[in-house]
Design an enzyme around this catalytic site. Structure first.
Site, PDB file in Angstrom:
ATOM      1  NE  ARG A  16     -19.212  41.987  29.233  1.00 42.73           N
ATOM      2  CZ  ARG A  16     -18.473  43.294  29.101  1.00 42.73           C
ATOM      3  NH1 ARG A  16     -17.451  43.521  29.777  1.00 42.73           N
ATOM      4  NH2 ARG A  16     -18.628  43.969  28.114  1.00 42.73           N
ATOM      5  CB  SER A  48     -21.859  43.679  29.075  1.00 37.81           C
ATOM      6  OG  SER A  48     -22.060  42.320  28.821  1.00 37.81           O
ATOM      7  NE  ARG A  88     -23.435  48.996  28.013  1.00 38.51           N
ATOM      8  CZ  ARG A  88     -23.822  47.736  27.780  1.00 38.51           C
ATOM      9  NH1 ARG A  88     -23.150  46.701  27.167  1.00 38.51           N
ATOM     10  NH2 ARG A  88     -24.925  47.752  27.994  1.00 38.51           N
ATOM     11  CG  ASP A 109     -21.779  40.529  16.500  1.00 39.08           C
ATOM     12  OD1 ASP A 109     -21.209  39.841  17.347  1.00 39.08           O
ATOM     13  OD2 ASP A 109     -22.823  40.952  16.526  1.00 39.08           O
ATOM     14  CG  HIS A 110     -19.301  41.271  20.487  1.00 34.81           C
ATOM     15  ND1 HIS A 110     -20.365  41.054  19.672  1.00 34.81           N
ATOM     16  CD2 HIS A 110     -19.469  41.715  21.490  1.00 34.81           C
ATOM     17  CE1 HIS A 110     -21.497  41.629  20.600  1.00 34.81           C
ATOM     18  NE2 HIS A 110     -20.718  42.358  21.559  1.00 34.81           N
ATOM     19  CG  ASP A 166     -25.017  42.271  22.942  1.00 33.72           C
ATOM     20  OD1 ASP A 166     -23.933  41.884  22.977  1.00 33.72           O
ATOM     21  OD2 ASP A 166     -25.764  43.167  23.171  1.00 33.72           O
TER      22      ASP A 166
HETATM   23  C1  MIC Z   1     -21.273  45.051  25.304  1.00 31.04           C
HETATM   24  O1  MIC Z   1     -21.676  46.114  24.434  1.00 31.04           O
HETATM   25  O2  MIC Z   1     -20.674  45.079  26.417  1.00 31.04           O
HETATM   26  C2  MIC Z   1     -21.257  43.457  24.816  1.00 31.04           C
HETATM   27  C3  MIC Z   1     -19.983  43.221  24.626  1.00 31.04           C
HETATM   28  O3  MIC Z   1     -22.031  43.751  23.499  1.00 31.04           O
HETATM   29  C4  MIC Z   1     -21.851  42.918  25.744  1.00 31.04           C
HETATM   30  C5  MIC Z   1     -22.026  41.559  25.914  1.00 31.04           C
HETATM   31  C6  MIC Z   1     -20.599  40.684  25.986  1.00 31.04           C
HETATM   32  O4  MIC Z   1     -20.104  41.232  27.025  1.00 31.04           O
HETATM   33  O5  MIC Z   1     -20.314  39.927  25.219  1.00 31.04           O
HETATM   34  C7  MIC Z   1     -23.557  43.038  25.951  1.00 31.04           C
HETATM   35  O6  MIC Z   1     -23.983  44.354  26.098  1.00 31.04           O
HETATM   36  O7  MIC Z   1     -24.341  42.303  26.466  1.00 31.04           O
HETATM   37 FE1  SF4 Z   2     -21.306  45.307  19.686  1.00 29.46          FE
HETATM   38 FE2  SF4 Z   2     -22.049  45.552  22.197  1.00 29.46          FE
HETATM   39 FE3  SF4 Z   2     -20.817  47.490  20.797  1.00 29.46          FE
HETATM   40 FE4  SF4 Z   2     -23.446  46.845  20.109  1.00 29.46          FE
HETATM   41  S1  SF4 Z   2     -22.812  47.771  22.212  1.00 29.46           S
HETATM   42  S2  SF4 Z   2     -21.675  47.180  18.849  1.00 29.46           S
HETATM   43  S3  SF4 Z   2     -23.256  44.610  20.588  1.00 29.46           S
HETATM   44  S4  SF4 Z   2     -20.050  45.545  21.776  1.00 29.46           S
END
Ligand code: MIC
Ligand code: SF4
Length: 645
Positions: free
Chosen positions: A537, A535, A379, A64-65, A119
């Protein structure tokens, strides 16, 4: 004594530890999920463990990303994950099936179960009464292998909801109000448990919007009761048989209680650049906007999208606004197409995107220079949209849609009647984009496809007796993982290529960091409070590890990032005296003369600032298991050594 929802689920999954706040507890994990930006690394780590098949009740690998396929990298990684899933017993959610949290809620979430996901928004599952945690990929890999998930037993904060949301006020405003009151640090060390008569007025997708953004409060997770509302949602998903009721006992005891009257809420917005910088939309006034984005795992459910369609119907997006709409799942997208709502969205001039994370993670739709973007996301950290000087405001779908039409930030309560949308009695169920795993017999002959973008991940070394390094970077409070390891369409395709990613480490704070780190042969990072928020990550630990960072010394850590540092073998240390932070300058030479012995003994760590001739006390707030991991140089080294003898 009665129990809370979280305590009940924890007690039913407790492998070891005592359920008193602050104690380390180990939990049996029923379900796992990964997404593609963290999944590749998680599966590389899973493969390194040599386990034949996942041992959970259900594990799902979502794509999805990284769905912008600008070059072979993402498509190769998707192939890798698909073949891993088939071989090792996971379901694979194909690109186009939707955002992991939305799809998981619709199709797989079960009340009373535990879920961890690579995630940070995995707590979305709390909307259906699961205890769901965001975790580093390595922790997810361990859980897939049947290992327990370890956390500090959180305190339980009960949010007692009363009243009912007024027209034009939505679930997003509930969580924005909590962010306004509690800040991005307010949930640290806590599980937020919702209840009260107001909770019963919220649908499962509305609850999920609220638990989703508990991540922004820094909470360990958030959970709603599984009640008749939950049963109705599961029935509409054709999954009533999976429903069980999970509610708090009437005499349950909470560590804290907070009252929130839903009827008193107004439309709110989180202003740049933090989700807790919340003001009333009416108070901000008619700010001119350039872009509106609707979607993300926070606000992309069927009802959210139907409201947007109803608001847009028969109108045209303002000339100064670019409106992007991304439904959260194929189910939502399909239903909008079938009932004509999609046509209303298109006719109004929206730019309809595939159902994926998209602009939320900087995968396209970056705003213009100094642009103002309203987003229904979770975010708004500096640079996350892909435009460093853009100002991102987080709002509800209602505020987003009315503002897209007027061209300025608009309080929807001034816009006449609010469209009334009900949850459908039956969702359109079609799981044809979920690929089932091979049978164990078939699996052994399958091969995993690896593209050239996949590079080995770094491993730490045993903790040495002493460390002498320069303070290679000094940063302030609330440093996010988007600062440490940015995402976006240019960088995300390299999540399985740590050497390449390292070129962008801390780019938001200091573009020269990677070069300087290399020249200095690594170093120590010094930071303020809530370091590593955002995140899950683990790249925010693996990349600094690759660049030679040995320790991160801060005023306080965000939970998931701290766990990722420990898993990677980087020391997470906290100033015993927060004022000592002011004493250190970038470039100072820092020495920890007895670090190994001190970590092994379980006490504080002494750090001498050679440049200033000062000594500081640092605490290493870790469990015995985590200290052991640090001595071995991270989780994988520990597992390897233990397995070898
Ligand atoms: C995000 O919203 O920052 C992400 C991308 O979903 C991350 C995960 C990632 O960095 O791959 C998260 O929230 O954990
Ligand atoms: Fe995707 Fe993270 Fe954004 Fe949710 S917050 S839509 S999991 S990138």
């Amino acid at each position: 004594m009665g129990m809370t929802i979280a305590q009940k689920i924890i007690a039913a999954h407790l492998v070891s530890g005592e359920m008193t706040p602050g104690n380390e507890i180990a939990l049996k994990i029923d379900q796992t999920l990964t997404q593609d930006a963290t999944g590749t690394m998680a599966y590389l780590q899973f493969e390194a463990m040599g386990i034949e098949r996942v041992k959970t009740e259900l594990s799902v690998a979502y794509i999805d990303h990284n769905t912008l396929q600008n070059g072979f990298e993402n498509a190769d990684d998707h192939r890798y994950i698909q073949t891993v899933a088939k071989k090792y017993g996971l379901r694979f959610s194909r690109p186009g099936n939707g955002i992991c949290h939305q799809v998981h809620l619709e199709r797989f979430g079960i009340p009373g179960k535990t879920l961890i996901g690579s995630d940070s928004h995995t707590p979305t599952g709390g909307g259906i009464g699961m205890l769901a945690f965001g975790a580093g990929g390595l922790d997810v890999a361990v859980a897939m292998g049947g290992g327990a998930y370890c956390i500090e037993m959180p305190r339980i904060l009960r949010v007692n909801l009363t009243g009912k949301l007024s027209p034009w006020v939505s679930a997003k405003d509930v969580i924005l109000e909590l962010l306004r009151r509690l800040s991005v640090k307010g949930g640290v060390g806590k599980i937020i448990e919702y209840g009260g008569e107001g909770a019963a007025t919220l649908s499962v997708p509305e609850r999920a919007t609220i638990t989703n953004m508990g991540a922004e409060l820094g909470a360990t997770t958030s959970v709603f009761p599984a009640d008749e509302v939950t049963r109705a949602f599961m029935k509409a998903q054709g999954r009533e048989a999976d429903f069980i009721s999970v509610t708090a006992d009437a005499d349950a005891v909470y560590d804290e209680v907070l009252e929130l009257d839903l009827s008193a809420l107004k439309p709110l917005a989180a202003c740049p650049h933090s989700p807790d910088n919340v003001k009333a939309v009416a108070e901000i006034g008619p700010l001119k906007i350039d872009q509106v984005c609707i979607g993300s795992c926070t606000n992309s459910s069927y009802v959210d999208m139907m409201k947007v369609a109803a608001i847009l119907k028969g109108k045209t997006v303002a000339p100064n606004v670019s409106l992007a709409v991304a439904p959260g799942s194929k189910q939502v997208f399909n239903m909008l197409a079938a009932n004509g709502a999609l046509a209303d969205i298109i006719a109004a001039g929206a730019r309809v995107l595939e159902c994926a994370c998209g602009p939320c993670i900087g995968m396209g739709q970056s705003p213009n220079s100094a642009g103002v973007s309203l987003r229904t996301f979770n975010r708004n950290f500096t640079g996350r949209s892909g435009t460093k000087d853009a100002g991102v405001y987080l709002v509800s779908p209602e505020v987003a849609a009315v503002s897209a039409l007027s061209g300025v930030l608009t309080d929807p309560t001034t816009c006449g009647d609010c469209p009334q949308i009900e949850l459908p009695e039956a969702f359109l169920v079609n799981d044809n984009m979920i690929i089932l795993p091979a049978s164990p017999e078939e699996a052994s002959s399958l091969t995993v496809e690896r593209g050239p973008n996949i590079k080995p991940f770094p491993l730490s070394e045993k903790l040495p007796e002493s460390i002498e390094k320069t303070c290679i970077l000094k940063v302030g409070d609330n440093i996010t993982t988007d600062h440490i390891m940015p995402a976006g369409s240019k960088i995300l395709p390299y999540r399985s290529n740590i050497p390449y990613l390292s070129k962008f480490c801390f780019a938001v704070c200091d573009e020269s960091f990677p070069e300087r780190a290399k020249e200095a042969g690594g170093g120590i990072v010094v930071g303020g409070s809530n370091y590593g928020q955002g995140s899950s990550r683990e790249h925010a630990a693996l990349v600094p590890l690759y660049l030679g960072v040995k320790a991160v010394v801060v005023k306080s850590f965000a939970r998931i990032h701290k766990a990722n540092l420990i898993n990677s073998g980087i020391l997470p240390l906290v100033f015993a005296e927060p004022a000592d932070y002011d004493d250190i300058d970038q470039g100072d030479v820092l020495v920890m003369p007895n670090v190994r012995e001190e970590i092994a003994a379980g006490g504080d760590v002494t750090m001498v600032n050679k440049s200033k001739d000062r000594t500081y006390k640092l605490s290493c707030e870790c469990s015995a298991r985590q200290r052991e991991m640090l001595l071995y140089g991270g989780l994988i080294n520990m597992m390897k050594e233990k397995n070898n003898g």
